[in-house]
Design an enzyme around this catalytic site. Structure first.
Site, PDB file in Angstrom:
ATOM      1  N   LYS A 112      31.026 -12.600 -45.342  1.00 55.10           N
ATOM      2  CA  LYS A 112      31.998 -12.878 -46.392  1.00 55.10           C
ATOM      3  C   LYS A 112      32.852 -11.651 -46.721  1.00 55.10           C
ATOM      4  CE  LYS A 112      29.850 -16.927 -48.353  1.00 55.10           C
ATOM      5  NZ  LYS A 112      28.659 -17.072 -47.476  1.00 55.10           N
TER       6      LYS A 112
HETATM    7  C1  LIG Z   1      28.300 -18.203 -46.762  1.00 55.86           C
HETATM    8  C2  LIG Z   1      27.342 -17.990 -45.638  1.00 55.86           C
HETATM    9  C3  LIG Z   1      27.190 -18.935 -44.598  1.00 55.86           C
HETATM   10  C4  LIG Z   1      27.943 -20.245 -44.580  1.00 55.86           C
HETATM   11  O1  LIG Z   1      29.314 -20.084 -44.343  1.00 55.86           O
HETATM   12  P1  LIG Z   1      30.334 -21.276 -44.706  1.00 55.86           P
HETATM   13  O2  LIG Z   1      31.673 -20.696 -44.469  1.00 55.86           O
HETATM   14  O3  LIG Z   1      30.070 -21.609 -46.145  1.00 55.86           O
HETATM   15  O4  LIG Z   1      30.010 -22.415 -43.800  1.00 55.86           O
HETATM   16  C5  LIG Z   1      26.327 -18.634 -43.558  1.00 55.86           C
HETATM   17  N1  LIG Z   1      25.611 -17.480 -43.550  1.00 55.86           N
HETATM   18  C6  LIG Z   1      25.713 -16.561 -44.530  1.00 55.86           C
HETATM   19  C7  LIG Z   1      24.879 -15.331 -44.467  1.00 55.86           C
HETATM   20  C8  LIG Z   1      26.579 -16.779 -45.609  1.00 55.86           C
HETATM   21  O5  LIG Z   1      26.666 -15.862 -46.587  1.00 55.86           O
END
Ligand SMILES: *Cc1c(COP(=O)(O)O)cnc(C)c1O
Length: 462
Positions: A112
Site C-alpha cells: 500500500k
Molecule cells: C490491502 C492488502 C491486500 C489486498 O489488496 P486489495 O487491493 O485490497 O485487493 C493484500 N495483502 C496485503 C498485505 C494488503 O495490505
C-alpha cells in the site's frame, strides 16, 4: 482526460478532482473515460529505466494537466525516496518460470506504500497550489492506516485521523500508526471492531455539516489515484521478463480488488498479460463469484492474512463495469441488488470476466504450508498474504508463460503467523529496528460519532 462514474449518473471530473473526491456522488467509482494505450515500442523502451522513470511514463497520460511534467517527476521522486530497495519493486525467482514481485520495501512494509506515498505527494502539491487544506479520515484493519499516516506525516496541507479497532491490529501495525511524532497525524483507537470504525467514518462523510466544516477527504482503496499508482509495477516486472515480446501472468493476493484491478488496467493499456489470477483466503467471495456468478456476502471469518478478510470487495465494481460493456445502469442495478443481499452476474459479463481472471483460494492450513514449503525450497520467507497467492499460483501455471506472484507485505509485519508456520522469526529491516523502542501516541475513543467529531474539530483548530 476526464473521469466518469461506474454508475453513469455523476458529472465527469478531471484527474485532480477525482483524486480529491474519492467516491462519486452517485455512489459509483471513478474510471478514465478512455484508457491510454502503450505501444509495443513504448513498452520495450521501459527496459532498463529506473522505477521512477517508468512510473512517469505509465501514469503521465492519465493525469491530464493536473501537474506539469517536472512537477510530476518531483512528486514521484519524493514518493519513492523512502523505499529500502533501489529497484523499489524487485523481482526474485522462486523456481523455474515462477517469480515473486516484492512490493514490501516501502516505509510500512506493505504494497500500500506504493499508492499512499504517491497520493500523499499529489495531495500536498495540489492543495498547496490552491491554498486549501483537507482533513483525511480513514478506518483501518492495519495496513491502510499505517501507510496513510506514514505518507502524510509532516505535510502542510493535510490533517490525518485514522481509526483502528483497539486491540485488534498487530503490534507492528499499531506502532507504525502511533509512533510518528508529527502533529498533523493522529491515531485513534476505537472501542469496537473494524466494522465499527468503518461505520463511524461513513457516518462522518454522511454528516454534511461536519464534512464541510473540516473539509473531509478520503484515501481509501476506491480512490482512482491509488489504483493508478499500482499499474506501474505490472509494467516494470513484465518488461524485466521479456514483455512485450513475451506474455506473463500474475497471481495477486486479493481483498478489495484494487491491486488486481490495476493489473487489468495494465492489460487494457496494451501490456501482454495472459491471465490475472485472483487469490483469496478462506474469505473467498471473489473466488466463488468467478466460479458460479453468484456474489453473496455471508460474513467474515478472521484469518492469518487479515488484510484480505473482506465481505464486500469495493473495487470489483470497476471490473464489473467493463464486464457489463461499460453500462453504468447495469452496474447501478447489481449494486442495488447487493444492498438487498447479493446478485448474480449475467452470463455475458461472467464470460467477459473469465477471459481475463482466474481464481483460487487457500485455507489457513494451505497458507501455513506455503510459507513453510517456500522457505524450504528457496529461502524466501513469505507473509501470510503472499503465501495465499503462492499457493494459488501453483495451480494456475500455463506452460511457456512465466508466473509473477505479488508479495504484498514483509514477513516481519506478521511475525507470529510466520513463526508458527515456519519456525523462523522474521526480524524487522534494520532501518526500522527501533520501532519497538519508540514512544507511542494514541487517543482511545468510544464508538460514538459525536465524541469523535468533537475531538477531530478540536485537534484541527490547534
Ligand atoms: C490491502 C492488502 C491486500 C489486498 O489488496 P486489495 O487491493 O485490497 O485487493 C493484500 N495483502 C496485503 C498485505 C494488503 O495490505
Amino acid at each position: 482526460m476526464r473521469y466518469i462514474s461506474t454508475r453513469g449518473q455523476a458529472p465527469s471530473l478531471s484527474f485532480e478532482e477525482a483524486m480529491l473526491t474519492g467516491l462519486a456522488r452517485d455512489g459509483g467509482l471513478y474510471l478514465p473515460e478512455t484508457i491510454p494505450q502503450m505501444s509495443a515500442a513504448d513498452i520495450r523502451a521501459l527496459e532498463g529505466v529506473s522505477y521512477e522513470e517508468a512510473a512517469f511514463r505509465v501514469m503521465r497520460p492519465f493525469i491530464g494537466d493536473a501537474f506539469a511534467d517536472e512537477e510530476f517527476r518531483g512528486i514521484i521522486a519524493r514518493a519513492y525516496a523512502g523505499f529500502g530497495h533501489a529497484a523499489r519493486a524487485p523481482l526474485k525467482q522462486l523456481e523455474p518460470g515462477h517469480f515473486l514481485l516484492e512490493l514490501f520495501h516501502g516505509p510500512t512494509l506493505a504494497f500500500k506504500d506504493f499508492a499512499m506515498q504517491l497520493i500523499g505527494q499529489m495531495f500536498e502539491a495540489s492543495l498547496t497550489r490552491s491554498g486549501r487544506r483537507v482533513c483525511i479520515v480513514g478506518a483501518t484493519s492495519g495496513d491502510t492506516g499505517s501507510a496513510a499516516i506514514e505518507a502524510f506525516r509532516g505535510l502542510e496541507a493535510v490533517d490525518v485521523f485514522i481509526l483502528y479497532p483497539h486491540g485488534r491490529v498487530s503490534e507492528v501495525q499499531r506502532r507504525q500508526m502511533t509512533t510518528p511524532v508529527e502533529g498533523n497525524v493522529h491515531a485513534l483507537a476505537i472501542d469496537g471492531h473494524f466494522d465499527d470504525a468503518q461505520a463511524r467514518v461513513k457516518d462522518m462523510f454522511n454528516d454534511f455539516e461536519f464534512r464541510d466544516a473540516v473539509r473531509l477527504a478520503g484515501v481509501n482503496s476506491i480512490n482512482w489515484a491509488r489504483v493508478l499508482a499500482q499499474v506501474v509495477y505490472y509494467f516494470t516486472s513484465a518488461v524485466s521478463l521479456g514483455a512485450p515480446e513475451r506474455k506473463v501472468s500474475f497471481t495477486v493476493p486479493t481483498g478489495n480488488f484494487g491491486d488486481v484491478f490495476a493489473g487489468f488496467i495494465a492489460r487494457q493499456m496494451g501490456l501482454p498479460i495472459d491471465r490475472l489470477v485472483v487469490a483469496t483466503n478462506q474469505n473467498d467471495i471473489l473466488h466463488r463469484c468467478l466460479g458460479t456468478g453468484e456474489y453473496r456476502p455471508d460474513g467474515v471469518i478472521p484469518s492469518i492474512s487479515p488484510s484480505m478478510d473482506i465481505q464486500v470487495s469495493s473495487n470489483f465494481e470497476r471490473a464489473l463495469y467493463y464486464a457489463y460493456g461499460q453500462d453504468g445502469a447495469a452496474v447501478a442495478q447489481v449494486m442495488d441488488e447487493l444492498k438487498a443481499g447479493g446478485f448474480a452476474v449475467s452470463q455475458g459479463a461472467l464470460q467477459a470476466l473469465r477471459e481475463v481472471f482466474e481464481s483460487g483460494r487457500a485455507d489457513e492450513d494451505a497458507t501455513r504450508a506455503a510459507i513453510r514449503a517456500t522457505w524450504d525450497a528457496s529461502g524466501e520467507l513469505l507473509c501470510p498474504h503472499s503465501a495465499v497467492a503462492v499457493h494459488v499460483a501453483g495451480a494456475h501455471r500455463h506452460p511457456g508463460v512465466p508466473m509473477i506472484t505479488l508479495a504484498t507485505a514483509h514477513p516481519a509485519k506478521f511475525p507470529a503467523a510466520v513463526e508458527e508456520a515456519s519456525g523462523i522469526h522474521a526480524p524487522l529491516p534494520e532501518r526500522m529496528a527501533d520501532l519497538y523502542d519508540r514512544a507511542e501516541r494514541v487517543t482511545r475513543v468510544g464508538n460514538d460519532l459525536r465524541a469523535i467529531e468533537t475531538l477531530i474539530k478540536e485537534r484541527i483548530a490547534n
